[in-house]
Design a protein around this motif. Structure first.
Motif, short mmCIF file in Angstrom:
data_model
loop_
_atom_site.label_atom_id
_atom_site.label_comp_id
_atom_site.label_asym_id
_atom_site.label_seq_id
_atom_site.Cartn_x
_atom_site.Cartn_y
_atom_site.Cartn_z
N ASP A 264 0.75 -1.24 -0.27
CA ASP A 264 -0.20 0.04 0.11
C ASP A 264 1.17 0.79 0.22
N GLU B 93 -7.67 -4.82 -7.21
CA GLU B 93 -7.59 -3.54 -6.45
C GLU B 93 -7.79 -2.14 -6.52
N PHE B 94 -7.88 -2.37 -8.34
CA PHE B 94 -8.42 -0.80 -8.74
C PHE B 94 -10.00 -1.52 -8.89
N ASP C 235 -11.48 -3.23 -7.70
CA ASP C 235 -12.76 -3.60 -6.16
C ASP C 235 -13.01 -2.26 -6.03
N ALA C 236 -12.52 -0.96 -5.61
CA ALA C 236 -12.51 0.12 -6.42
C ALA C 236 -13.31 0.61 -7.15
N ARG D 89 -16.10 -1.36 -8.03
CA ARG D 89 -17.14 -1.77 -7.53
C ARG D 89 -17.27 -0.99 -6.28
N ALA D 90 -16.47 -1.01 -5.90
CA ALA D 90 -16.78 -0.19 -4.10
C ALA D 90 -18.30 1.36 -4.77
N ARG D 91 -18.16 1.72 -6.16
CA ARG D 91 -17.59 3.06 -6.34
C ARG D 91 -19.66 2.94 -6.99
#
Ligand code: 26Q
Length: 819
Positions: free
Chosen positions: A348, A395-396, A398-399, A401-403
């Motif tokens: 990170d 990870e991208f 995931d971000a 999807r989170a949005r």
């Protein structure tokens, strides 16, 4: 180079006087060249002169290196696979304030400096606009005193030398290094090892590490990049691939001599040749090797300049890596690998660093020009990097999807990994996700980048997207290329424009001054005479007396629409020979083309053949009495550009709207007082806004109109049917009139135009012809034309690459202001 921060710069003395220059020149001739003045060949003299210039600049370079090692400023690392430098001698003399000393010294030695100038071979380490932009940018970085390093590849063979045989392009190798390379400084002690292949292993703690299969050595060759008149000298560091000693020795000791030599050849192939494609990347393994090779060496090289114990979490305070298109984007996983695997940062923390250390410039709008690397290839050549790209992507996404939730359409759209036609890494997406900023190269292009090329990313990261309109260096493209106009400008407004190009505005009122117009026109005439001398000596060609010089020089590509220009020429020709147009109604013109085609691009090569074929017929037809000439000097390059641009009356910038990202030739012509005939595309839009509609010949569809036509269904044959002039021109080509009666030669061009015409040549033909009539009418009023030309010069100060670099500093790099 590693220089200790405390070591004082040695007190070097090299007086920039005629005598000082002469003494150093003679020292170089004997001690470096091993000849005396009277036995020295032209090449001996040239090499000694070049080394002398380098010696003078080196004094300042050493000083700057020491200062930067001491101050540790934030540094711009410009990563570019191409630098299309052009000749060095005059550029470096001008920047270093050495021109007079060199002229005096050569005269004192009885040497013809112009002969040495002509002897120089330009380093053609680039294809076209993108490579030349990199060269303009390093010039401006040095002139603005920005701490910066250009990193790239020292290709042994640059862009091919073009010859024509029976009107067709033949490529010859560009062996630019054979007579010696006096401008470069090899730094073998600063070599870096670059690894490839092998596999990854997971250690006891679950961390992955790379066990490479083979190495090459990257040896830096430094070019000095002098700022204009500021005693600053930056570095252009180009990497050459060499076999590593260890690799060699191991095989050699096993007794297999042939195998050892093969290994050497294999390694050294990496920097052997510049890929001559300027779009449609081919996905070739060697190309990926080149990209990783120079980027890995450059990152290591930069990190080695940091003080011992430097906290890498603070790397963004020290560096920004500017990615010139996607070619160096493999730097993203490489920096992550170095930080995580070699330097022990947490993922990170490393990702936070990387996201601040990169910025990405996109130079295209053509979907087929967006680089992708098959996962299969990447995994074989750089297995650890592939793992890193997968993790970045996970990870991208995931971000995302989170949005936006589990919108699988969107996920597939935005994934860095494409699944079809083969699984592959989309380098532009990787650059956009990793970069702090993403920029296009002209206002329209940046807008289309947001709306059409990367819309999902622009929605997700709106703050990342910005524009920096391209620019060109006024030192090379006005001061050096056009000494006549430069002198006239300086006489009128002083020489501050050389580093502050907006000062050209002060010329505006002089457009109304008849005396100034006369001087301006005289300069243009003298530039045409000078072009004639160059063309005569180079190719045995000459432009017509009193002709309008109409120039289209740029890479050959269908989207740039050289075919539209050909149709204009053929129409004019046909009009006269058919008797429909009286000869004296024809504005005398010389149409000058310059263009290289990628060797594998068959249609582009056929268009070159057509231009030459039309030229042969038109030039030889007595019915035209020489009033229409077509010249196509082979091997258009930076050196030829410097003679052509100042002589041009009309600049052809006729791409289909929405296809040319910016263009930079358009800026060079306008700045030298050519008027533009152009579409509403790339930087043409900004040129027209600045010079004014009345000083620009606009034609053709706008980008939205072209889009709309495409959506409605474009049928080029309908345009052919509807326009008699267009029909006559195409029919004449189809008839074999330019191919000795053989209709098959240009049939593929004709049927492409009639039934495919991706770039809507036929749809814009009528509008283009009408604009050319306005050109003819305007040229018939010489005084009015000159007034417009002066206003073009006066209003194009914005297109200095100094302004572009200031924009990068302000919008992207945030490097501190420097003296
Ligand atoms: C990529 C992968 C494999 C092989 C070749 C390439 C490759 C090489 C060169 C792809 C593209 C290029 C060069 C592109 C280029 O020159 N683009 C131009 O960039 C200029 C500077 O921004 C713009 O002004 C032009 O509009 C744009 O066409």
């Amino acid at each position: 180079m590693t220089t200790s921060a405390t070591a004082p710069v040695p007190a070097l003395e090299l007086p920039a006087t005629v005598e000082g220059f002469r003494a150093q020149f003679l020292r170089n001739l004997s001690f470096s060249g091993g000849v005396t003045l009277d036995e020295a060949s032209v090449n001996d003299r040239y090499l000694a002169l070049a080394r002398t210039v380098r010696d003078f600049l080196m004094v300042h370079w050493l000083h700057d290196q020491h200062r930067q090692a001491e101050e540790q400023p934030k540094t711009v690392c410009y990563l570019s696979a191409e630098y299309l430098l052009g000749d060095q001698l005059d550029n470096d003399l001008l920047a270093g304030g050495l021109t007079e000393a060199a002229e005096g010294a050569m005269a004192a030695c009885g040497i013809d400096l112009d002969e040495l100038r002509r002897h120089e071979i330009e380093p053609g380490l680039g294809n076209g606009g993108l490579g030349r932009l990199a060269a303009c940018f390093i010039d401006s970085l040095a002139t603005l005193g920005v701490p910066s390093i250009g990193y790239g590849i020292r290709y042994e063979y640059g862009i091919f030398r073009q010859t024509f045989e029976d009107g067709q392009q033949v490529e010859q190798p560009d062996a630019w290094l054979t007579l010696g390379a006096p401008w470069e400084q090899p730094r073998p002690e600063a070599a870096q090892t670059v690894s490839f292949g092998g596999r990854t292993e997971t250690d006891a703690a679950g961390a992955s590490r790379w066990i490479p299969g083979w190495n090459v050595s990257a040896v830096p060759y430094d070019y000095l990049v002098p700022g204009f008149g500021n005693d600053r000298v930056n570095t252009l560091r180009l990497w050459r691939a060499k076999a590593t000693d260890a690799f060699d020795l191991r095989i050699f000791n096993s007794g297999d001599y042939e195998q050892a030599v093969r290994a050497q050849t294999f390694a050294e192939n990496i920097s052997k040749v510049l890929y001559p494609e300027d779009s449609t990347p081919q996905g070739k393994e060697l190309r990926l090797q080149q990209q990783y090779f120079f980027v890995a060496a450059s990152i290591r090289d930069f990190l080695a300049r940091l003080p011992e114990g430097f906290d890498l979490a603070r790397l963004p305070e020290r560096v920004i890596f500017q990615l010139n298109d996607t070619h160096p984007v493999i730097a993203v996983p490489e920096l992550m690998r170095v930080l995580v695997d070699e330097r022990g940062l947490e993922w990170d923390a490393a990702w936070a660093v990387a996201q601040q250390c990169f910025a990405y410039t996109c130079h295209t709008l053509l979907p087929e020009a967006l680089e992708v690397w098959p996962v299969e290839l990447l995994g074989r050549l750089l297995p650890r990097h592939l793992e890193i790209v997968y993790r970045i992507n996970e990870e991208f996404l995931d971000a995302v999807r989170a949005r936006f939730g589990d919108d699988e359409m969107r996920i597939r759209d935005m994934s860095i990994i494409a699944e079809f036609p083969v699984r592959a890494v989309r380098m532009a997406y990787l650059a956009t996700v990793a970069g702090a900023k993403v920029n296009g190269v002209a206002e329209l292009h940046s807008q289309l980048l947001r709306d059409k090329v990367l819309p999902a990313f622009a929605e997700f990261f709106p703050q990342k997207f910005t524009n920096v309109t391209n620019g060109v260096t006024p030192r090379r493209f006005l001061r050096l290329a056009n000494p006549g106009l430069s002198g006239l400008i300086t006489e009128a407004i002083g020489d501050g424009w050389i580093t502050d190009l907006e000062r050209l505005r002060a010329l505006e009122p002089l457009a109304e001054d008849a005396g100034f117009r006369a001087s301006f026109a005289a300069v243009k005439a003298a530039n045409k005479a000078r072009l004639n001398d160059v063309l005569q000596a180079r190719d045995g060609m000459r432009v017509g007396d009193g002709h309008l010089i109409d120039v289209m020089v740029k890479r050959l590509h269908e989207y740039k629409r050289q075919l539209l220009k050909v149709l204009h020429v053929v129409s004019e020709y046909e009009g006269v020979v058919s008797g429909r147009v009286p000869l004296d109604a024809l504005q005398p013109r010389t149409v000058l083309f310059g263009a290289k085609a990628a060797p594998g691009y068959a249609m582009a090569k056929r268009i070159i053949h057509l231009i030459n074929a039309v030229g042969s017929v038109v030039n030889a037809d007595p019915r035209l009495e020489g009033r229409l000439q077509v010249l196509f000097p082979p091997n258009y390059n930076v050196t030829l550009a410097e003679s052509v641009i100042p002589a041009a009356d009309l600049s052809e910038q006729i791409s289909l709207a929405g296809k040319e990202a910016s263009g930079t030739g358009n800026m060079k012509f306008a700045l030298n007082g050519a008027l533009t005939i152009g579409t509403d595309d790339g930087a043409n839009v900004e040129i027209r806004e600045l010079v004014g509609d009345e000083n620009f010949f606009l034609f053709g569809m706008t980008e939205p109109e072209a889009e709309q036509l495409g959506r409605d269904g474009y049928h080029p044959a309908e345009f052919y049917q509807a326009d008699a002039g267009l029909r006559r021109a195409i029919d004449l080509i189809a008839s074999g009139a330019f191919s000795g009666g053989d209709r098959s030669v240009f049939e593929p061009i004709v049927s492409n135009l009639l039934y495919d015409d991706r770039f809507m040549v036929l749809a814009d033909y009528a509008s283009y012809m009408a604009a050319q009539e306005r050109v003819d009418a305007a040229y018939a009023d010489p005084d009015g034309w000159t007034r417009s030309a002066i206003l073009n010069v006066a209003r194009c100060g914005f297109f200095s690459s100094d302004r572009s670099i200031r924009d990068y500093i302000e919008r992207i790099w945030h490097t501190p202001p420097t003296a």
